[in-house]
Write an enzyme that holds these catalytic residues in place. Structure first.
Site: not given
Lengths: 728, 166
Positions: A468, A614, A619, A686-687, A689-690
């Site tokens: 990640t 970001i 990544t 915030k996230g 990855g999904e």
């Protein structure tokens, strides 16, 4: 000392004023060279001396287990032990479970359950012996078909308001459709693996896991020992996607065997075992109803779903998670039923809930756009809620409109002819489709330590990097706050001797453990400011120099040969109740559908995303690529087939379960819409990855419909299903 | 059984169980764990190494079949320092978790050689001729190497960059 923070409200934007300028940049991964030279060591590597090799034995069906030829197996050349221990586990623990999953291997609760471990001097001897084990299975078998059993309602997911039936009856436009998605699997490239060895009462396990602080407690609970006596090492993890959230059967078996033998034991799951003994994404049946007025504004929505899991599993796929806040509609009916069946355990797979729930809902929204004769982007724009439609609380930020508009513009969306079957190139129908993306944002408790010396900073936490980008972003965060270039910051991860991070999962690793590193480094800034006699806010740290007012001093001089240690600890707080936090995006896809074979090829795809700050543009982009490509897989090829007699996964390997390969993936574009979310903690990040998988598959399915007029509601859209539609 | 492999330029003598695959010989018996085991069935490509200059899935081949062969693993791609292709993978983020990466790198090295020698692929328009580093050729020729993190955009950009500079 420690700087603690409970995230109760808004945080100030500090990061944009810091001087080093590395946070957010597309910096290369600091561990990159180790990965491209083969030096990064994964779980089943760096074996201790005198290591033995274990292979799990899987039951081909349900039933009470007897090992019919155990004595013969023990006599095979090289075999050291046959382990069949009540502490072994039925399946992997659920994410954040923090205690043992269901234990015991005297009974196989599903076809494919690992029921014994054979240990030998070599891998080859262990494999041969494991394959030679004769299992007796007897007794009753539990049901395996989710449609054929009585179901239980999951109360926490229920929301009912108004009268949906009435709204449907009086609506100008409606959709009433049933979507189904098959079981899916994470299939990380590195098989689950563990190498365990004991030193007195203490066990150390090199393992491939995502959430070490929980996994440590889970393993200790399995073994009946104190967590203090368990050390886990996962410095590099070859992908997880949810399948490595909880302690899994190979790690428990390896620890038990290593104790019994007094020697280190390596156990690696066979690729086919990975499909079965760690958790799958549940199959779903989803009844979606939409009611809209003449302007396309939703007046009612229904999302009633059926998922499955084994008895006694606390998790059920949260399919409707995104539905609760995505769109406004006065009349709402959202429910979930769980079928208790004996297929392999279901658990979190990348974006549990939204991955399948948003995808089907966004396909249904496309159906509504068609029914209303309205552009699908315009339909979404008309249905952006002003506040959370169910809780009534405000959104921390709402970025659907900007991502929709920018994505549509960049993709050239509005150039499309809205007519179906309007473009043809030879045998191929060409079409475009879009979908919105939603994914809840979660902050999780995390701690980290930062040690500052004249040579630079060392960041330490048991947080994992499962691909990640954790090594990169934690390095950037510490470097940004402490005014150090990236090569002066070393990040050490994946060791339970280090402060407990959040773990990697639920897209929360970056913002949670990142905030802990932020706080640890902030504590150091305060101490540097104290030493210089100024306020921390007045302090500038850049390239190893500290500036306060007119005074500039090298950090080295301020430290005076000493080291400073900062500790950060972040916890979720009232912000969770005050506002609804989510990430947003928009997917656009162009596909070609073959009129003769029904094959779909994705020709190009564009995603536009907003997820607060970001932290590393490179990544983050790779995470979005990954999600979008998983969406292509979900739409076109991925699906587990369960044997209808036994429930066993039929296509349990990478030849038969089709994850996207290079040639399945067209040129992709990813764009980020700049945003700072003050409710998301001190970094305002915030996230990510999904988010990329949520809705991605719907853009492909909707494009298929636009191209050739075939609406696929039973995923994936394999050529046989598309062809059947073309022939109608 | 006794055999000799030349691995990354060094001759290595091995006494092995005939069931040991070339992959396990490298990983377990020579401690060269750069080559990865993803499926042990030739389905994922993580174990790709070069044998006498050609890429193969080392999990599908027994070590004893390679007596006298020259093997190049990811550890051998770096000659003192990481090569152009390896650096391009870092620059273009052609990996995330990194587990398929050694196989991707060995496969790409073999693939670039095949291209240079004029081997056609499924997507080539003619059977004879020179084939360029088009997106379609790279994607097709690299489809034996699965990346579940799905870094194909970065992988292809890295291969194109390294291939064009070669």
């Amino acid at each position: 000392m420690s700087l603690d923070m409970k995230v109760d409200g808004k945080s100030k934007n500090r990061a944009d004023d810091l001087a080093q300028g590395i946070l957010g940049t597309p910096m290369d991964r600091p561990e990159g060279l180790l990965k491209v030279t083969g030096e990064a060591l994964y779980a089943a590597e760096d074996l201790p001396g005198n290591c033995t090799f274990g292979m799990l034995v899987s039951a081909p069906a349900q039933g009470d287990v007897t090992l019919s030829n155990e004595a013969e197996i023990r006599d095979m050349p090289g075999v050291l032990a046959v382990i069949h221990d009540p502490r072994m586990v039925r399946n992997a623990a659920q994410g954040t479970m923090d205690e043992a999953p269901v234990q015991g291997v005297d009974h196989a609760a599903y076809a494919g359950q690992a029921v014994a471990l054979v240990v030998a001097e070599s891998f080859e001897a262990a494999r041969h012996a494991a394959q030679s084990v004769k299992l007796g299975l007897s007794g009753e078998e539990g049901p395996i078909d989710p449609q054929a059993v009585e179901t239980e309602e999951s109360e926490g997911n229920r929301f009912v308001r108004g009268d949906l039936d009435k709204a449907m009856a009086s609506a100008a436009h409606t959709v009433d459709a049933v979507y189904t998605t098959p079981s899916m699997t994470s299939a990380p490239m590195e098989p689950h693996a563990a190498v365990a060895w004991w030193d007195g009462d203490k066990v150390t396990v090199r393992a491939s896991l995502q959430m070490l602080k929980y996994n440590r407690n889970e393993l200790a609970d399995c073994l009946g020992i104190d967590s203090e006596n368990v050390r886990l090492l996962s410095p590099y993890v070859g992908g997880g996607f949810g399948s490595k959230l909880g302690i899994s059967p190979e790690a428990v078996a390896a620890a038990i065997a290593a104790r019994e033998l007094g020697r280190p034991v390596r156990v690696v799951l066979h690729r086919r075992q990975m499909f079965e003994v760690v958790t799958r994404r549940s199959e779903t049946r989803q009844h979606i109803r939409l009611a809209a007025d003449g302007d396309g504004r939703l007046t009612g929505l229904g999302h009633e779903v059926l998922v499955s899991n084994l008895p006694d599993e606390p998790f059920s796929e949260p399919v409707t998670q995104g539905t609760h806040f995505a769109y406004p509609a006065e009349n709402r009916l959202i429910r979930k039923e769980v079928a208790r069946i004996h297929r392999p355990a279901a658990g979190s797979v990348r974006a549990p809930g939204e991955a399948v729930g948003v995808t089907t809902f966004e396909a249904a929204m496309d159906e509504l756009a068609c029914a209303a004769g309205m552009d699908p982007v315009e339909l979404r724009l008309r249905n952006i809620p002003e506040k959370d439609p169910e809780q009534g609380i405000p959104f921390s930020s709402h970025m659907l409109e900007p991502t929709l508009r920018e994505g549509a513009e960049r993709f050239g969306w509005f150039d499309r002819d809205p007519e179906l079957r309007a473009r043809r190139e030879g045998e191929w129908w060409i079409g475009t489709g879009m979908a919105a993306a939603f994914r809840v944002n979660i902050l999780s408790e995390a701690q980290a330590r930062v040690r500052l010396t004249a040579g630079g900073a060392v960041v330490e936490t048991d947080q994992t990097d499962i691909g990640t980008g954790t090594y990169a972003i934690l390095t950037q965060i510490a470097g940004e706050l402490l005014g150090l270039p990236a090569d002066k910051v070393e990040t050490r991860l994946g060791d339970t001797d280090l402060p407990p991070g959040s773990g990697s999962g639920g897209s929360w690793g970056a913002a949670s453990t990142g905030s802990a590193v932020w706080l640890a480094a902030m504590e150091l800034r305060q101490r540097i400011a104290d030493a210089m006699g100024c306020d921390e806010a007045e302090l500038t740290l850049k390239d190893g120099q500290a500036t306060c007012g007119n005074v500039t001093q090298p950090l080295e001089e301020i430290l005076g040969g000493e080291s400073l240690v900062g500790h950060g600890h972040v916890k979720p707080g009232d912000a969770l109740e005050e506002v609804m936090q989510s990430t947003y995006g928009a997917h656009f896809a162009e596909v070609a559908v073959n009129d003769v074979t029904g094959e779909t090829r994705v020709r190009r795809m564009l995603g536009c995303f907003a997820a607060g700050r970001i932290l590393n543009e490179k990544t983050a982009r790779s995470q979005c690529h990954g999600g979008m490509i998983w969406g292509i897989g979900m739409a076109l090829t991925e699906g587990v087939t369960h044997d209808r007699r036994t429930g066993r996964m039929v296509n349990r390997d990478l030849a038969e379960y089709h994850v996207p390969v290079n040639a399945d993936v067209p040129p992709l574009e990813v764009h980020f819409v700049e945003e700072r979310d003050p409710w998301a903690g001190p970094m305002q990040a915030k996230g990510i990855g999904e988010l990329g998988i949520c809705g991605a598959g719907a853009a492909v399915l909707n494009a298929i419909h636009h191209a050739c007029g075939v609406r696929i509601r039973d995923l994936p859209a394999t050529p046989d299903k598309v062809l059947a539609g073309l022939l109608q | 059984m006794t055999l000799t492999l030349t691995v990354n330029g060094t001759e290595r003598q091995l006494e092995l169980d005939p069931r040991v695959t070339l992959l396990d010989a490298l990983r377990v018996h020579l401690d060269l764990t750069g080559s990865k085991k993803g499926c042990d069935h030739g389905q994922c490509g993580a174990c790709t190494v070069l044998v006498n200059g050609r890429r193969i899935n080392s999990c599908l081949s027994l070590a004893v079949m390679h007596d006298g062969d020259e093997i190049t693993t990811v550890e051998g791609l770096a000659n003192g320092k990481p090569g152009e292709l390896q650096q391009a993978f870092v620059e273009h983020d052609g990996f995330q978790c990194g587990y398929c990466t050694p196989g991707q790198l060995c496969s790409a090295t073999g693939m670039l050689q095949e291209l240079a020698e004029g081997w056609p692929s499924h997507v080539s328009e003619t059977l004879e001729g020179e084939y360029g580093l088009t997106e379609a050729e790279i994607s097709e020729r690299m489809s034996g190497n699965i990346c579940r993190c799905s870094c194909y955009p970065g992988i292809n950009a890295a291969i194109r960059q390294a291939g064009e500079r070669a």
